[in-house]
Design an enzyme around this catalytic site. Structure first.
Site, mmCIF file in Angstrom:
data_model
loop_
_atom_site.group_PDB
_atom_site.id
_atom_site.type_symbol
_atom_site.label_atom_id
_atom_site.label_comp_id
_atom_site.label_asym_id
_atom_site.label_seq_id
_atom_site.Cartn_x
_atom_site.Cartn_y
_atom_site.Cartn_z
ATOM 1 C CG ASP A 18 -2.478 4.037 -2.574
ATOM 2 O OD1 ASP A 18 -1.673 3.268 -3.104
ATOM 3 O OD2 ASP A 18 -2.264 4.593 -1.478
HETATM 4 C C1 GLC Z 1 0.705 4.867 0.062
HETATM 5 C C2 GLC Z 1 0.781 3.488 -0.548
HETATM 6 C C3 GLC Z 1 -0.188 2.497 0.034
HETATM 7 C C4 GLC Z 1 -0.448 2.825 1.494
HETATM 8 C C5 GLC Z 1 -1.140 4.169 1.547
HETATM 9 C C6 GLC Z 1 -1.459 4.598 2.982
HETATM 10 O O1 GLC Z 1 0.758 5.843 -0.941
HETATM 11 O O2 GLC Z 1 0.659 3.398 -1.954
HETATM 12 O O3 GLC Z 1 0.385 1.200 -0.146
HETATM 13 O O4 GLC Z 1 -1.259 1.826 2.081
HETATM 14 O O5 GLC Z 1 -0.373 5.185 0.924
HETATM 15 O O6 GLC Z 1 -0.279 4.833 3.694
#
Ligand code: GLC
Length: 717
Positions: free
Chosen positions: A251
């Protein structure tokens, strides 16, 4: 099976080229992105158009030594150009084929623009509405979440990832992210192996079983180990036990976050921990912030495995052979069929929480519309792509559909503000109308990531507004647009009808006017108070269950307890200052039709363990008749109650459901197969967890809602 092309590429790549394939950097400016891709970056966030995507692909394919095409990722969570209801609302439809169709539409729109990977579905089971991200998931129930997650994966990926309408699904956030302590996003999760196996892992197992191409690690710790460095779960369970051959994506900055988690002394330590634990693609560009010598400590075989996984995904997507997307075929605006699907989904997601007969509205002469959502076009919800098609307002839709009605918009408040004058104006206007529709809820900014709330009531002065107009004695309809279960206790008994519309589109008017007969069901319990949270229906009985007056409690002495009106026993699990149970239970929902259920029937009263282990099943069925004068959908749910087990079983557990339209006087027999999967559970008392079915008596509860079931007993011998 790794292809010869991938094996050959891995054998020829330099360490820096390998690391380039193991990162995705979010939203760099186009020039920066081109420079990073020229250096060998293997994945980017969608640059907002097919032309910009092709430009970056040309740099990757034509300006790098090996010409490896890019992965193009994006959070396509509830639609790309056609905005669908938020996932929590989609769960409320109890309609997996509809969820699959919405995902397929989103995939076609996203792939046409060049995106090849979505960071969706989110299958984090959560029983804590303080957590803002419940809006992105499918609620509190394991079976509903697993079923909807599987449907979304199928919708996104279809049967062939290289097809023009397919994108790789990234199921997230692995794992147990939905149980943060205090309901505070990113906070610690201390889930036992028992809770992990029987609640949090199941929906991921279903998505992986459905062929999800990728899994995203979560920000939280599990029992003290951050998921981005959790070898036991990322490799031990996901890759080794389940045989997941896809890609584990970090993430955003989840690897850098290992430093504030205090499990890494420096960034090199963090990067090493993550890849060693089983991460394949780091999100944020950390590896390239390091000296190459720092990375020499990472096991070369692990890096090669990660690169092979990434290249195999690109191969499955067909981007080696067809890296460029047809810019003339990009879908930039929804067509009529897409809008109709989204509107149908929004209507099927609405949950009629209560109705004294005021709904459907009968073309009133004077209607007051008030509240922050009355004229808002922000019906979209968390993770709405800024390029999604705008929605209409409830006021516009009502005026269009009720030409003979004076639709007044007056008073009301904002989401966070509202003067006494605003509220007085609404009250005064209400007294001149036949019915009031109060459109309240949460703005998108209060839901989603980093949006936990400690107070679950309507924000600002929206409750004052409801009470002000309710005090007039005029029929009041409350339309809720919110991204989480709310506490509604302080006003729910003062109004005529409440429609939970989530953050769906303006299909709300279809339901208000009766053009659509609502049949959605709650995917999460609505607590009476935030003090009850976490709350869910599939809880343990405890050794001293409190029961509602008039049920089993009748045998216990009435001790005149100062406290809840509906509980008599003293030494039982309850609150002294609150009635037992939620305001509205999981699975709750009513509509404009009525249905009669016959007694549920079993195809056989017993089944042996051996038959179950061999894949044998039995059927539970129920005959349902539409006794109303209009068609309607019935949502039949089947809950299993295990009367005695090796571990304290949940009081009930949803194992099957089916939604079906019945015409007036039509009868249908709903049938459900029950086998090992529905009757078993995970035992985690030994070194390795195992899924078991145990002999004994099971009670199957079948009905339209959790509170209106009929039971039949099954014996497993
Ligand atoms: C965010 C979220 C995740 C998302 C990622 C990319 O922090 O936790 O769900 O897919 O970043 O945007």
């Amino acid at each position: 099976m790794t292809s010869a092309r991938v094996i050959d590429l891995v054998s020829r790549m330099t360490p820096d080229e390998k690391l380039g394939q193991l990162q995705i950097i979010f939203r760099p400016r186009p020039d920066d992105a081109a420079a990073l891709v020229r250096r060998g970056l293997g994945a980017v966030f969608w640059p907002r158009s097919s032309a910009a995507t092709n430009a970056l692909q040309r740099v990757a394919v034509e300006e790098t030594r090996l010409g490896i095409p890019l992965l193009v990722g994006l959070d396509v969570v509830h639609g790309q150009r056609t905005i669908a209801p938020v996932p929590l609302a989609q769960a409320a439809t109890f309609d997996p084929p509809l969820v699959e169709a919405l995902a397929a539409l989103a995939a076609a729109e996203a792939r046409s623009g060049g995106a090849t990977m979505t960071f969706s579905p989110m299958v984090d089971v959560s029983r804590d509405p303080r957590w803002g991200r419940v809006v992105e998931g499918f609620g509190e129930d394991v079976h509903l979440t697993a079923t909807m997650g599987r449907a979304m994966v199928r919708g996104y990926q279809g049967d062939d990832l290289s097809a023009p309408g397919a994108i790789a699904a990234t199921v997230k956030h692995f794992v147990a992210y939905g149980q943060p302590e205090g309901g505070r996003d990113y906070n610690a999760v201390d889930a036992s192996p028992h809770r992990l196996r029987n609640v949090h892992l199941e929906s991921f197992r279903a998505a992986v079983d459905a062929g999800a191409a990728a899994v995203m690690a979560s920000f939280n710790t599990v029992a003290g180990v951050p998921m981005h460095a959790n070898h036991t779960l990322l490799t031990g369970v996901l890759k080794e036990e389940w045989g997941f051959a896809g890609v584990v994506v970090g993430d955003a900055d989840g690897v850098r976050n290992l430093l504030p988690h205090r499990v890494a002394a420096d960034l090199a330590d963090a990067v090493r921990l993550a890849y060693d634990a089983g991460l394949d693609i780091e999100m944020g560009g950390a590896p390239w912030d390091l000296d190459p010598a720092d990375l020499a400590v990472i096991d070369p075989a692990r890096l090669d495995d990660a690169v092979a996984r990434v290249l195999s995904l690109k191969e499955a997507l067909g981007v080696f052979d067809t890296p460029y997307v047809d810019e003339h075929a990009e879908i930039t605006t929804p067509d009529a069929a897409s809008r109709a699907l989204a509107r149908r989904a929004a209507a099927r997601a609405t949950v009629l929480l209560r109705n004294d007969g005021t709904l459907p509205l009968k073309a009133p002469r004077h209607l007051l519309l008030t509240g922050p959502y009355a004229e808002s076009t922000d019906h979209l919800g968390a993770w709405t792509q800024s390029f999604g098609a705008p929605a209409g307002s409830i006021a516009d839709a009502l005026r269009e559909r009720l030409p003979q009605t004076e639709v007044r918009v007056a008073g009301g408040t904002g989401f966070f503000d509202g003067s006494d004058d605003d509220i007085s104006a609404a009250r005064a206007a209400a007294q001149e109308c036949d019915v009031v529709v109060v459109c309240v809820g949460e703005p998108s900014t209060l839901t989603g990531e980093a949006a936990s709330r400690s107070d679950l009531r309507l924000p600002g002065r929206q409750e004052d507004l409801i009470r002000a107009v309710a005090g007039t004695g005029i029929p009041i309809v409350v339309v809720l647009e919110n991204g989480r279960p709310l506490v509604v206790a302080d006003w729910i008994d003062d109004v005529s009808a409440v429609l939970e519309a989530w953050q769906a589109a303006a299909a709300i008017v279809d339901v208000l006017l009766g053009a659509v007969n609502p049949a959605g069901r709650l995917p999460m319990s609505f607590p009476r108070s935030v003090g009850q949270v976490p709350i869910d229906y599939a809880h343990e009985t405890t050794g001293r269950p409190a029961t509602v007056r008039g049920s089993l409690a009748a045998e216990s002495q009435d001790i005149g307890l100062h406290g809840p009106d509906n509980v008599q026993e003293k030494f039982t699990s309850k609150y002294l200052d609150l009635d037992l149970g939620p305001q509205f239970a999981f699975g709750h929902g009513t509509g404009y039709a009525t249905f009669a259920h016959a007694a549920p029937q079993l195809s056989r009263p017993t089944i042996t363990l051996g038959e179950l282990e061999a894949g044998g099943t039995l059927t539970v069925s129920v005959e349902v008749a539409n006794t109303a004068e209009r068609a309607g959908d019935e949502v039949v749910q089947v809950y299993v109650e295990d009367l005695v087990a090796s571990i304290a079983p949940p009081v009930r557990r949803l194992v099957a459901f089916d939604r079906r339209t019945l015409d007036p006087d039509e009868t249908h027999r709903f049938s459900f197969a029950l086998g090992r999967e529905q009757l078993g559970f995970w035992l985690t008392d030994a070194a390795t967890a195992r899924f078991v079915v145990e002999p004994g008596v099971f009670r199957l509860h079948v009905g339209s809602t959790l509170e209106s079931t009929q039971a039949v007993e099954l014996v497993v011998e």
